[in-house]
Design a protein around this motif. Structure first.
Motif, mmCIF file in Angstrom:
data_model
loop_
_atom_site.group_PDB
_atom_site.id
_atom_site.type_symbol
_atom_site.label_atom_id
_atom_site.label_comp_id
_atom_site.label_asym_id
_atom_site.label_seq_id
_atom_site.Cartn_x
_atom_site.Cartn_y
_atom_site.Cartn_z
ATOM 1 N N GLY A 224 -1.536 14.758 -11.757
ATOM 2 C CA GLY A 224 -0.041 14.337 -11.617
ATOM 3 C C GLY A 224 0.440 13.515 -12.916
ATOM 4 O O GLY A 224 0.283 13.809 -13.892
ATOM 5 N N THR A 225 1.271 12.491 -12.496
ATOM 6 C CA THR A 225 1.826 11.888 -13.571
ATOM 7 C C THR A 225 1.016 11.025 -14.543
ATOM 8 O O THR A 225 1.391 11.231 -15.785
ATOM 9 C CB THR A 225 2.624 10.694 -12.976
ATOM 10 N N GLY A 226 -0.314 10.776 -14.140
ATOM 11 C CA GLY A 226 -1.077 10.183 -14.992
ATOM 12 C C GLY A 226 -0.925 8.611 -15.546
ATOM 13 O O GLY A 226 -1.277 8.413 -16.416
ATOM 14 N N THR A 227 -0.286 7.951 -14.529
ATOM 15 C CA THR A 227 -0.246 6.401 -14.773
ATOM 16 C C THR A 227 -1.564 5.880 -14.852
ATOM 17 O O THR A 227 -1.896 4.907 -15.950
ATOM 18 C CB THR A 227 0.712 5.525 -13.943
ATOM 19 N N ASN A 228 -2.678 6.221 -14.141
ATOM 20 C CA ASN A 228 -4.031 5.571 -14.388
ATOM 21 C C ASN A 228 -4.433 6.244 -15.741
ATOM 22 O O ASN A 228 -5.047 5.352 -16.253
ATOM 23 C CB ASN A 228 -4.990 6.029 -13.287
ATOM 24 N N ALA A 229 -4.298 7.477 -15.785
ATOM 25 C CA ALA A 229 -4.993 7.835 -17.049
ATOM 26 C C ALA A 229 -4.404 7.331 -18.328
ATOM 27 O O ALA A 229 -5.032 6.741 -19.225
ATOM 28 C CB ALA A 229 -4.805 9.452 -17.279
ATOM 29 N N ALA B 30 -8.573 11.148 -11.999
ATOM 30 C CA ALA B 30 -7.319 10.165 -11.932
ATOM 31 C C ALA B 30 -6.230 11.016 -11.331
ATOM 32 O O ALA B 30 -5.331 11.295 -11.932
ATOM 33 C CB ALA B 30 -7.214 9.481 -13.268
ATOM 34 N N GLY B 31 -6.430 11.115 -9.866
ATOM 35 C CA GLY B 31 -5.335 11.967 -9.328
ATOM 36 C C GLY B 31 -5.475 13.415 -9.470
ATOM 37 O O GLY B 31 -4.728 14.007 -9.995
ATOM 38 N N MET C 38 -6.377 16.727 -7.945
ATOM 39 C CA MET C 38 -6.205 17.393 -6.700
ATOM 40 C C MET C 38 -6.717 18.474 -6.317
ATOM 41 O O MET C 38 -6.467 19.428 -5.628
ATOM 42 C CB MET C 38 -4.566 17.888 -6.608
ATOM 43 N N ILE D 220 -10.966 7.299 -8.176
ATOM 44 C CA ILE D 220 -10.129 6.272 -7.389
ATOM 45 C C ILE D 220 -9.112 6.948 -6.497
ATOM 46 O O ILE D 220 -8.735 7.807 -6.347
ATOM 47 C CB ILE D 220 -9.142 5.430 -8.539
ATOM 48 N N HIS D 221 -9.362 6.029 -5.257
ATOM 49 C CA HIS D 221 -8.626 6.292 -3.951
ATOM 50 C C HIS D 221 -7.511 5.365 -3.560
ATOM 51 O O HIS D 221 -8.133 3.929 -3.468
ATOM 52 C CB HIS D 221 -9.609 6.940 -2.714
ATOM 53 N N PRO D 222 -6.331 5.732 -3.309
ATOM 54 C CA PRO D 222 -5.491 4.566 -2.971
ATOM 55 C C PRO D 222 -5.593 4.051 -1.625
ATOM 56 O O PRO D 222 -4.480 3.839 -0.888
ATOM 57 C CB PRO D 222 -4.035 5.116 -3.222
ATOM 58 N N GLN E 54 -0.879 0.640 -6.505
ATOM 59 C CA GLN E 54 -1.034 1.258 -7.726
ATOM 60 C C GLN E 54 -1.184 0.008 -8.947
ATOM 61 O O GLN E 54 -1.950 0.252 -9.876
ATOM 62 C CB GLN E 54 0.106 2.046 -8.206
ATOM 63 N N GLU F 207 -4.719 -0.392 -9.074
ATOM 64 C CA GLU F 207 -5.341 0.824 -10.007
ATOM 65 C C GLU F 207 -5.351 0.555 -11.142
ATOM 66 O O GLU F 207 -6.675 0.880 -11.953
ATOM 67 C CB GLU F 207 -4.628 2.124 -9.326
HETATM 68 C C1 GRF Z 1 -3.195 7.437 -7.463
HETATM 69 O O1 GRF Z 1 -2.453 7.104 -6.248
HETATM 70 C C2 GRF Z 1 -4.748 7.446 -7.143
HETATM 71 O O2 GRF Z 1 -5.176 6.504 -6.541
HETATM 72 C C3 GRF Z 1 -4.741 8.863 -6.402
HETATM 73 O O3 GRF Z 1 -3.883 9.750 -7.279
HETATM 74 C C4 GRF Z 1 -2.884 8.974 -7.843
HETATM 75 C C5 GRF Z 1 -2.889 9.048 -9.149
HETATM 76 O O4 GRF Z 1 -1.780 8.589 -9.805
HETATM 77 N N1 GRF Z 1 -6.235 9.299 -6.852
HETATM 78 P P1 GRF Z 1 -1.409 8.829 -11.279
HETATM 79 O O5 GRF Z 1 -1.061 10.176 -11.741
HETATM 80 O O6 GRF Z 1 -2.420 8.190 -12.320
HETATM 81 O O7 GRF Z 1 0.217 7.895 -11.681
#
Ligand code: GRF
Length: 186
Positions: free
Chosen positions: A9-14, A79-80, A82, A100-102, A168, A171
């Protein structure tokens, strides 16, 4: 130690993880890989000069392909991400894949429970709190050993979006630190 981030996804965690480990002598983010060529996470990596890879579903399930892509990697960070992690990766990287799970597992987890759906379900259920779970990945969705959990209140006025933002923040605050701790234990 080298870590590879898998994300869809968007990768804010990454992005937070990459920023946290810039210049870190113990942990090097050596790859960001995605199953989606349009995933924002790839841009986050390119902006930081971190090598990227994109793989198809077939490639994800091709042992030779994936083990070559992940050669020299010590820890895989989801990190997100799917997709289901193929069994050969769970075996090759036993206790070395972290997710990581929200939400506060074991509640609100499992196949199909990701992103906004999780927060909708939490609000729907009238939960007073939610939060994050950081866990090792095993063959069942969201059922591996829990490494860290922290909660936040769910407010009467919350929407899935407002709750997602509160979760988030946790996270981003905790995932890099738990990854550092985990790398030290390898
Ligand atoms: C986050 O909600 C995380 O908990 C889940 O997927 C999402 C990833 O968000 N595993 P991002 O792509 O890191 O913004």
């Amino acid at each position: 130690k080298n870590i590879a981030i898998l994300a869809s996804g968007t990768g804010t965690n990454a992005a937070k993880i990459m920023d946290h480990f810039i210049g870190n002598p113990e942990v090097f983010v050596s790859l960001v890989a995605s199953n989606k060529e349009t995933a924002g996470v790839l841009d986050e990596a390119v902006e930081r000069g971190v090598p990227t890879a994109v793989f198809t579903n077939d490639q994800l399930n091709d042992e030779e392909f994936m083990l070559n892509m992940l050669r020299g990697i010590d820890l895989i960070v989801l990190a997100g991400f799917m997709r289901k992690v193929p069994t050969f990766l769970l075996e090759e990287f036993e206790d070395r894949i972290v997710n990581i799970h929200p939400a506060l597992l074991p509640k609100f987890g499992g196949k199909g429970m990701y992103g906004k759906k999780v927060h909708e379900a939490v609000i729907e259920a009238g939960e007073k709190e939610s939060g994050i779970t950081i866990h090792l990945v095993n063959e069942e969705y969201d059922e591996g050993k829990i490494l860290f959990q922290e909660s936040v209140p769910v407010k009467q006025t919350d929407t899935p979006e407002s709750l997602a933002m509160r979760v988030q923040k946790l996270e981003h605050e905790h995932f890099p630190k738990i990854i550092q701790k985990l790398v030290r234990s390898l």
